[in-house]
Design a protein around this motif. Structure first.
Motif, mmCIF file in Angstrom:
data_model
loop_
_atom_site.group_PDB
_atom_site.id
_atom_site.type_symbol
_atom_site.label_atom_id
_atom_site.label_comp_id
_atom_site.label_asym_id
_atom_site.label_seq_id
_atom_site.Cartn_x
_atom_site.Cartn_y
_atom_site.Cartn_z
ATOM 1 N N PHE A 3 0.826 -1.205 0.000
ATOM 2 C CA PHE A 3 0.000 0.000 0.000
ATOM 3 C C PHE A 3 0.859 1.254 0.000
ATOM 4 C CE2 PHE A 3 -2.673 3.294 1.918
ATOM 5 C CZ PHE A 3 -3.712 3.275 1.000
ATOM 6 N N ASP A 4 1.974 1.227 0.725
ATOM 7 C CA ASP A 4 2.888 2.374 0.735
ATOM 8 C C ASP A 4 3.427 2.656 -0.670
ATOM 9 O OD1 ASP A 4 2.558 2.674 3.463
ATOM 10 O OD2 ASP A 4 4.380 1.570 3.965
ATOM 11 N N GLU A 5 3.803 1.612 -1.381
ATOM 12 C CA GLU A 5 4.320 1.797 -2.736
ATOM 13 C C GLU A 5 3.242 2.337 -3.670
ATOM 14 O OE1 GLU A 5 6.829 -1.428 -4.253
ATOM 15 O OE2 GLU A 5 6.926 -2.163 -2.193
ATOM 16 N N VAL A 6 2.032 1.836 -3.513
ATOM 17 C CA VAL A 6 0.923 2.305 -4.349
ATOM 18 C C VAL A 6 0.603 3.765 -4.043
ATOM 19 C CG1 VAL A 6 -1.548 2.010 -4.827
ATOM 20 C CG2 VAL A 6 -0.046 0.012 -4.734
ATOM 21 N N ILE A 10 0.800 7.203 -6.420
ATOM 22 C CA ILE A 10 -0.310 8.145 -6.566
ATOM 23 C C ILE A 10 0.122 9.553 -6.183
ATOM 24 C CG2 ILE A 10 -2.602 8.752 -5.680
ATOM 25 C CD1 ILE A 10 -3.088 5.661 -5.462
ATOM 26 N N GLU A 11 0.906 9.679 -5.118
ATOM 27 C CA GLU A 11 1.377 10.993 -4.677
ATOM 28 C C GLU A 11 2.305 11.643 -5.692
ATOM 29 O OE1 GLU A 11 3.306 9.976 -1.031
ATOM 30 O OE2 GLU A 11 1.524 10.351 0.182
ATOM 31 N N GLU A 12 3.128 10.822 -6.350
ATOM 32 C CA GLU A 12 4.188 11.356 -7.204
ATOM 33 C C GLU A 12 3.817 11.461 -8.678
ATOM 34 O OE1 GLU A 12 7.607 8.926 -6.369
ATOM 35 O OE2 GLU A 12 7.837 9.768 -4.350
ATOM 36 N N HIS A 13 2.649 10.906 -9.067
ATOM 37 C CA HIS A 13 2.296 10.893 -10.484
ATOM 38 C C HIS A 13 0.823 11.239 -10.675
ATOM 39 C CE1 HIS A 13 6.102 8.959 -11.494
ATOM 40 N NE2 HIS A 13 5.909 8.170 -10.451
ATOM 41 N N THR A 14 0.555 11.866 -11.794
ATOM 42 C CA THR A 14 -0.836 12.096 -12.163
ATOM 43 C C THR A 14 -1.401 10.802 -12.733
ATOM 44 O OG1 THR A 14 -0.336 12.719 -14.448
ATOM 45 C CG2 THR A 14 -0.327 14.497 -12.790
ATOM 46 N N ARG A 15 -2.706 10.764 -12.875
ATOM 47 C CA ARG A 15 -3.353 9.592 -13.471
ATOM 48 C C ARG A 15 -2.824 9.379 -14.893
ATOM 49 N NH1 ARG A 15 -8.295 7.037 -12.282
ATOM 50 N NH2 ARG A 15 -8.870 8.771 -10.940
ATOM 51 N N ASP A 16 -2.666 10.467 -15.650
ATOM 52 C CA ASP A 16 -2.148 10.357 -17.016
ATOM 53 C C ASP A 16 -0.741 9.764 -17.040
ATOM 54 O OD1 ASP A 16 -4.460 11.371 -18.151
ATOM 55 O OD2 ASP A 16 -3.683 13.407 -18.317
ATOM 56 N N LYS A 79 -1.097 -0.792 -11.864
ATOM 57 C CA LYS A 79 -2.521 -1.138 -12.007
ATOM 58 C C LYS A 79 -3.272 -0.864 -10.712
ATOM 59 C CE LYS A 79 -2.310 -4.684 -15.590
ATOM 60 N NZ LYS A 79 -2.538 -6.123 -15.885
ATOM 61 N N HIS A 80 -2.686 -1.255 -9.582
ATOM 62 C CA HIS A 80 -3.322 -0.979 -8.289
ATOM 63 C C HIS A 80 -3.444 0.524 -8.058
ATOM 64 C CE1 HIS A 80 -3.653 -5.061 -6.871
ATOM 65 N NE2 HIS A 80 -2.357 -5.274 -6.983
ATOM 66 N N ALA A 81 -2.400 1.263 -8.388
ATOM 67 C CA ALA A 81 -2.437 2.718 -8.206
ATOM 68 C C ALA A 81 -3.546 3.339 -9.044
ATOM 69 C CB ALA A 81 -1.082 3.330 -8.564
ATOM 70 N N LEU A 82 -3.671 2.902 -10.279
ATOM 71 C CA LEU A 82 -4.735 3.440 -11.129
ATOM 72 C C LEU A 82 -6.113 3.059 -10.604
ATOM 73 C CD1 LEU A 82 -3.180 2.913 -14.659
ATOM 74 C CD2 LEU A 82 -3.891 5.097 -13.664
ATOM 75 N N GLY A 86 -8.516 7.502 -7.699
ATOM 76 C CA GLY A 86 -9.586 8.428 -7.335
ATOM 77 C C GLY A 86 -9.914 8.396 -5.857
ATOM 78 N N ASP A 87 -10.001 7.200 -5.299
ATOM 79 C CA ASP A 87 -10.325 7.073 -3.879
ATOM 80 C C ASP A 87 -9.245 7.676 -2.996
ATOM 81 O OD1 ASP A 87 -12.695 5.753 -4.482
ATOM 82 O OD2 ASP A 87 -11.786 3.761 -4.320
ATOM 83 N N VAL A 88 -7.981 7.389 -3.299
ATOM 84 C CA VAL A 88 -6.889 7.907 -2.475
ATOM 85 C C VAL A 88 -6.816 9.426 -2.563
ATOM 86 C CG1 VAL A 88 -4.382 7.951 -2.172
ATOM 87 C CG2 VAL A 88 -5.551 5.771 -2.545
#
Length: 103
Positions: A3-6, A10-16, A79-82, A86-88
């Motif tokens: 979860f930390d890696e995911v 998310i913190e360091e990258h945009t969805r795109d 894949k998990h991050a994507l 939105g939720d995170v």
């Protein structure tokens, strides 16, 4: 740890950016499969016992396995991050949680 890696992704990258990374990792996975005529890492591993390979060829194949495993791991994380993006982001926004460390 997963979860930390995911959440770091998310913190360091945009969805795109994550979508681009997903595409690049998938392309790398497909290139490995095509180069070694194997549809998956498991199939590639099976080839090790079926083919007569020299020691240097076996070392090369072990390096390929390590690369392929790393690509698979990164692919799963992205894949998990994507999936959770939105939720995170929503849960970490200041309006939803003023104590969040993700904002």
């Amino acid at each position: 740890m997963l979860f930390d890696e995911v959440t770091t992704l998310i913190e360091e990258h945009t969805r795109d950016e994550l979508e681009v990374q997903l595409t690049e990792l998938k392309e790398e996975q497909e290139a490995l499969a095509a180069e070694f005529d194997a549809s998956s890492l498991e199939e590639f591993r099976e080839q090790l016992s079926e083919e007569k390979l020299s020691a240097s060829e076996l070392r090369e194949r072990r390096n390929v396995i390590a690369t392929w495993e790393a690509v698979n791991t990164e692919l799963a994380l992205v894949k998990h991050a994507l999936h959770l993006y939105g939720d995170v982001v929503e849960l970490s926004s200041p309006k939803n949680n003023r104590y969040s460390s993700l904002a």
